[in-house]
Design a protein around this motif. Structure first.
Motif, PDB file in Angstrom:
ATOM      1  N   GLU A   1       0.828  -1.201   0.000  1.00 51.93           N
ATOM      2  CA  GLU A   1       0.000   0.000   0.000  1.00 51.93           C
ATOM      3  C   GLU A   1       0.866   1.255   0.000  1.00 51.93           C
ATOM      4  O   GLU A   1       2.001   1.244   0.475  1.00 51.93           O
ATOM      5  CB  GLU A   1      -0.911   0.056   1.221  1.00 51.93           C
TER       6      GLU A   1
ATOM      7  N   CYS B   1      -2.602   0.286  -4.012  1.00 54.33           N
ATOM      8  CA  CYS B   1      -2.132  -1.019  -3.563  1.00 54.33           C
ATOM      9  C   CYS B   1      -1.609  -1.764  -4.788  1.00 54.33           C
ATOM     10  O   CYS B   1      -2.391  -2.115  -5.687  1.00 54.33           O
ATOM     11  CB  CYS B   1      -3.246  -1.810  -2.906  1.00 54.33           C
TER      12      CYS B   1
ATOM     13  N   TRP C   1     -10.184  -3.242   0.414  1.00 55.43           N
ATOM     14  CA  TRP C   1      -9.602  -2.455   1.501  1.00 55.43           C
ATOM     15  C   TRP C   1     -10.363  -2.696   2.794  1.00 55.43           C
ATOM     16  O   TRP C   1     -11.602  -2.796   2.789  1.00 55.43           O
ATOM     17  CB  TRP C   1      -9.653  -0.965   1.168  1.00 55.43           C
TER      18      TRP C   1
ATOM     19  N   ARG D   1     -10.045  -1.398   7.167  1.00 56.36           N
ATOM     20  CA  ARG D   1      -9.418  -0.402   8.018  1.00 56.36           C
ATOM     21  C   ARG D   1      -9.576  -0.774   9.475  1.00 56.36           C
ATOM     22  O   ARG D   1     -10.535  -1.439   9.857  1.00 56.36           O
ATOM     23  CB  ARG D   1      -9.995   0.994   7.755  1.00 56.36           C
TER      24      ARG D   1
ATOM     25  N   TYR E   1      -5.251   1.647   7.036  1.00 59.31           N
ATOM     26  CA  TYR E   1      -5.969   1.040   5.919  1.00 59.31           C
ATOM     27  C   TYR E   1      -5.117  -0.089   5.345  1.00 59.31           C
ATOM     28  O   TYR E   1      -3.937   0.101   5.021  1.00 59.31           O
ATOM     29  CB  TYR E   1      -6.272   2.088   4.853  1.00 59.31           C
TER      30      TYR E   1
ATOM     31  N   CYS F   1      -4.776  -3.139   2.446  1.00 60.78           N
ATOM     32  CA  CYS F   1      -5.166  -3.763   1.186  1.00 60.78           C
ATOM     33  C   CYS F   1      -5.314  -5.259   1.419  1.00 60.78           C
ATOM     34  O   CYS F   1      -4.568  -5.851   2.226  1.00 60.78           O
ATOM     35  CB  CYS F   1      -4.099  -3.487   0.135  1.00 60.78           C
TER      36      CYS F   1
END
Length: 120
Positions: A6, A22, A35, A37, A93, A95
């Motif tokens: 990322e 990503c 994605w 988080r 965050y 990926c």
């Protein structure tokens, strides 16, 4: 195996925008990309996913209308365009990739994460 890297996180003010990238490598063609988080002290939550061909997407209700996921197959890169950012979007965050990622499953492959901080 799939490797995910990322980039694009950072600090932004409320109402601002960021784009996360990503880059995927390895056996990417059979995987949907997405994605997740994770905010401090909270669970890691789904944000968005897209099929490898780009024709299907899925979003968490909390980001619908503000975030857009897209994919560039030639670059093996998935993007997350984040607009109208709010302090509650602050999180690391991640990926992710998995053949079934358009369903609510826990992905098999993960990136290392990138920090997004939205200041009020």
């Amino acid at each position: 195996q799939v490797q995910l890297v990322e980039s694009g996180g950072g600090l932004v003010q409320t109402g601002g925008s960021l784009r996360l990238s990503c880059a995927a490598s390895g056996r990417t063609f059979s995987n949907a990309m997405g994605w997740f988080r994770q905010a401090p002290g909270k669970n890691r939550d789904f944000v968005a996913a897209i099929s490898w061909g780009g024709g299907r997407t899925r979003y968490a209700d909390s980001v619908k209308g503000r975030f857009t996921i897209s994919i560039d197959n030639a670059k093996s890169t998935v993007y997350l365009q984040m607009n109208s950012l709010k302090p509650e979007d602050t999180a690391v965050y991640y990926c992710a990739a998995d053949p079934q990622l358009l369903s609510p499953i826990w992905p098999k492959y993960w990136g290392q994460g990138t920090q997004v901080t939205v200041s009020s």
